[in-house]
Design a protein around this motif. Structure first.
Motif, PDB file in Angstrom:
ATOM      1  N   LEU A  20       0.844  -1.193   0.000  1.00 13.36           N
ATOM      2  CA  LEU A  20       0.000   0.000   0.000  1.00 13.36           C
ATOM      3  C   LEU A  20       0.875   1.238   0.000  1.00 13.36           C
ATOM      4  N   LEU A  21       0.619   2.158  -0.931  1.00 11.21           N
ATOM      5  CA  LEU A  21       1.257   3.471  -0.949  1.00 11.21           C
ATOM      6  C   LEU A  21       0.212   4.490  -0.528  1.00 11.21           C
ATOM      7  N   PHE A  22       0.475   5.179   0.578  1.00 10.76           N
ATOM      8  CA  PHE A  22      -0.477   6.152   1.127  1.00 10.76           C
ATOM      9  C   PHE A  22       0.054   7.553   0.870  1.00 10.76           C
ATOM     10  N   LEU A  23      -0.652   8.311   0.023  1.00  5.06           N
ATOM     11  CA  LEU A  23      -0.226   9.665  -0.337  1.00  5.06           C
ATOM     12  C   LEU A  23      -0.929  10.691   0.538  1.00  5.06           C
ATOM     13  N   GLU A  24      -0.180  11.674   0.985  1.00  5.63           N
ATOM     14  CA  GLU A  24      -0.742  12.730   1.826  1.00  5.63           C
ATOM     15  C   GLU A  24      -0.020  14.035   1.548  1.00  5.63           C
ATOM     16  N   ALA A  25      -0.564  15.111   2.089  1.00  8.34           N
ATOM     17  CA  ALA A  25       0.064  16.426   1.945  1.00  8.34           C
ATOM     18  C   ALA A  25      -0.465  17.325   3.051  1.00  8.34           C
ATOM     19  N   LYS A  26       0.222  18.415   3.278  1.00 11.62           N
ATOM     20  CA  LYS A  26      -0.215  19.356   4.304  1.00 11.62           C
ATOM     21  C   LYS A  26      -1.556  19.971   3.909  1.00 11.62           C
ATOM     22  N   ILE A  31      -6.249   3.270   7.943  1.00  8.37           N
ATOM     23  CA  ILE A  31      -5.322   2.685   6.962  1.00  8.37           C
ATOM     24  C   ILE A  31      -4.061   3.530   6.797  1.00  8.37           C
ATOM     25  N   HIS A  32      -3.990   4.595   7.556  1.00  5.86           N
ATOM     26  CA  HIS A  32      -2.888   5.557   7.463  1.00  5.86           C
ATOM     27  C   HIS A  32      -1.521   4.899   7.567  1.00  5.86           C
ATOM     28  N   ASP A  33      -1.377   3.918   8.469  1.00  6.54           N
ATOM     29  CA  ASP A  33      -0.078   3.314   8.740  1.00  6.54           C
ATOM     30  C   ASP A  33       0.045   1.888   8.203  1.00  6.54           C
ATOM     31  N   LEU A  34      -0.812   1.503   7.284  1.00  9.06           N
ATOM     32  CA  LEU A  34      -0.757   0.148   6.740  1.00  9.06           C
ATOM     33  C   LEU A  34       0.309  -0.019   5.664  1.00  9.06           C
ATOM     34  N   GLY A  35       0.812   1.089   5.150  1.00  7.25           N
ATOM     35  CA  GLY A  35       1.781   1.000   4.053  1.00  7.25           C
ATOM     36  C   GLY A  35       2.817   2.091   4.123  1.00  7.25           C
ATOM     37  N   THR A  36       3.375   2.416   2.979  1.00  2.45           N
ATOM     38  CA  THR A  36       4.410   3.436   2.869  1.00  2.45           C
ATOM     39  C   THR A  36       3.777   4.797   2.620  1.00  2.45           C
ATOM     40  N   ARG A  37       4.084   5.755   3.483  1.00  2.00           N
ATOM     41  CA  ARG A  37       3.518   7.087   3.356  1.00  2.00           C
ATOM     42  C   ARG A  37       4.425   7.955   2.482  1.00  2.00           C
ATOM     43  N   ILE A  38       3.801   8.740   1.625  1.00  2.00           N
ATOM     44  CA  ILE A  38       4.541   9.653   0.752  1.00  2.00           C
ATOM     45  C   ILE A  38       3.942  11.050   0.909  1.00  2.00           C
ATOM     46  N   ASP A  39       4.744  11.967   1.405  1.00  2.00           N
ATOM     47  CA  ASP A  39       4.323  13.354   1.562  1.00  2.00           C
ATOM     48  C   ASP A  39       4.578  14.092   0.249  1.00  2.00           C
ATOM     49  N   THR A  40       3.526  14.497  -0.429  1.00  2.00           N
ATOM     50  CA  THR A  40       3.668  15.141  -1.741  1.00  2.00           C
ATOM     51  C   THR A  40       3.581  16.657  -1.670  1.00  2.00           C
ATOM     52  N   SER A  41       3.613  17.214  -0.463  1.00  2.00           N
ATOM     53  CA  SER A  41       3.414  18.659  -0.298  1.00  2.00           C
ATOM     54  C   SER A  41       4.341  19.485  -1.180  1.00  2.00           C
ATOM     55  N   ASP A  42       5.598  19.066  -1.273  1.00  2.00           N
ATOM     56  CA  ASP A  42       6.599  19.852  -1.991  1.00  2.00           C
ATOM     57  C   ASP A  42       7.092  19.160  -3.255  1.00  2.00           C
ATOM     58  N   LEU A  43       6.297  18.212  -3.770  1.00  2.00           N
ATOM     59  CA  LEU A  43       6.715  17.468  -4.954  1.00  2.00           C
ATOM     60  C   LEU A  43       5.953  17.932  -6.188  1.00  2.00           C
ATOM     61  N   SER A  44       6.686  18.068  -7.277  1.00  2.00           N
ATOM     62  CA  SER A  44       6.029  18.289  -8.566  1.00  2.00           C
ATOM     63  C   SER A  44       5.498  16.947  -9.051  1.00  2.00           C
ATOM     64  N   ALA A  45       4.637  16.992 -10.069  1.00  2.00           N
ATOM     65  CA  ALA A  45       4.090  15.751 -10.615  1.00  2.00           C
ATOM     66  C   ALA A  45       5.190  14.858 -11.165  1.00  2.00           C
ATOM     67  N   SER A  46       6.190  15.451 -11.810  1.00  2.00           N
ATOM     68  CA  SER A  46       7.277  14.656 -12.389  1.00  2.00           C
ATOM     69  C   SER A  46       8.111  13.984 -11.305  1.00  2.00           C
ATOM     70  N   MET A  47       8.356  14.689 -10.193  1.00  2.00           N
ATOM     71  CA  MET A  47       9.123  14.083  -9.106  1.00  2.00           C
ATOM     72  C   MET A  47       8.326  12.969  -8.434  1.00  2.00           C
ATOM     73  N   LEU A  48       7.024  13.161  -8.289  1.00  2.00           N
ATOM     74  CA  LEU A  48       6.198  12.103  -7.698  1.00  2.00           C
ATOM     75  C   LEU A  48       6.234  10.855  -8.569  1.00  2.00           C
ATOM     76  N   ARG A  49       6.154  11.040  -9.881  1.00  2.00           N
ATOM     77  CA  ARG A  49       6.228   9.887 -10.788  1.00  2.00           C
ATOM     78  C   ARG A  49       7.563   9.158 -10.623  1.00  2.00           C
ATOM     79  N   THR A  50       8.646   9.924 -10.469  1.00  2.00           N
ATOM     80  CA  THR A  50       9.961   9.309 -10.284  1.00  2.00           C
ATOM     81  C   THR A  50      10.016   8.511  -8.996  1.00  2.00           C
ATOM     82  N   TRP A  51       9.494   9.077  -7.903  1.00  2.00           N
ATOM     83  CA  TRP A  51       9.512   8.386  -6.618  1.00  2.00           C
ATOM     84  C   TRP A  51       8.661   7.119  -6.656  1.00  2.00           C
TER      85      TRP A  51
END
Length: 280
Positions: free
Chosen positions: A83-89, A127-147
């Motif tokens: 599970l990849l859990f995406l979040e942001a501020k 489900i917040h802690d069931l997988g890997t959390r990714i903070d996208t607050s400061d990520l561009s779309a291209s960087m998120l795709r790379t990650w």
């Protein structure tokens, strides 16, 4: 079969992540009720698909609460589930909804966007802690795709170490498992000839090699992470994120993250430099 589940807050980049996985060869399904996961995966497995990505979030309604149980059923049946859990501020999410002028999925309840975000955070708490959390607050779309590509390319049967550098003045990352503060170390920012460089440049590395306190902090972090790494691996964790912060996220934190990644070895180790990525 490898199954990647994408979940998280609306506006955090779930659609970008799903498209990145589709480009990487995954068969993707958006907005599937959690109660249909087992049936859907089994069906596509019969047609020869061995990599599937599914987005499950608050749009699924009450069935979202069944996700932990459904994930366990799939794992017990032999599927490799992550599970990849995406979040942001909150401020970032409000700005994104304002810029795109899209409605929040919970806006039908007569709530403001900020109230919708708080309500969604509560609904996703289980489900917040069931997988890997990714903070996208400061990520561009291209960087998120790379990650996303980096995370999903890793061997799912091994624990992947993620070292992330950041600047405290831009806010702390939400996805860190361990967080260390390097602001007490000597700062090359105050050396005019070093200021434009980053922790990846040799003059910065030479500067830090002259300061024993820097090596002492790196040794302490290494020993702590190395000691507890097997325990996290036994806990069926796919990723462990170690965040190192300094003031601006350009010199000290970058150098330490790079040094630790090299010390642990490049196999199953990923590097993220949040502020360098944001600067382009």
């Amino acid at each position: 079969m490898r199954l990647i589940l994408i979940s998280g807050l609306s506006g955090s980049g779930k659609s970008v992540a799903l498209r990145a996985l589709e480009d990487a060869g995954y068969y993707c399904v958006d907005n599937l009720p959690a109660t249909l996961l087992h049936e859907t995966v089994g069906l596509y497995g019969q047609y020869g698909y061995d990599r599937i990505a599914v987005s499950v979030d608050v749009r699924s309604g009450p069935s979202l609460g069944a996700l932990p149980v459904e994930m366990k059923k799939l794992r017990d049946a032999g599927f490799d589930v992550r599970l990849l859990f995406l979040e942001a501020k909150t401020a970032t999410l409000v700005k994104r909804f304002s810029e795109t002028r899209r409605r929040h999925p919970l806006s039908g309840q007569g709530l403001t966007v900020e109230e919708c975000i708080r309500e969604e955070q509560e609904l996703l708490a289980t489900i917040h802690d069931l997988g890997t959390r990714i903070d996208t607050s400061d990520l561009s779309a291209s960087m998120l795709r790379t990650w996303i590509r980096d995370l999903t390319d890793a061997d799912m049967n091994k624990l992947t170490l993620v070292f992330e550098s950041f600047g405290f003045k831009h806010g702390v990352p939400l996805d860190a498992d361990f967080m260390f503060d390097a602001r007490c170390l000597p700062n090359p920012y105050y050396e005019p000839e070093l200021r434009p460089l980053t922790g990846r440049d040799e003059p910065i590395a030479a500067y830090f090699r002259k300061a024993p306190i820097v090596e002492a902090m790196i040794d302490d972090i290494y020993q702590l992470v190395a000691k507890w790494l097997p325990a996290f691996g036994r806990d069926n964790r796919a990723y462990l994120t170690v965040a190192i912060g300094c003031t601006g996220g350009q010199h000290r934190s970058v150098y330490i993250a790079e040094t630790l990644a090299n010390r642990f070895g490049r196999d199953q180790v990923l590097l993220r430099h949040r502020e360098l990525a944001r600067a382009g």
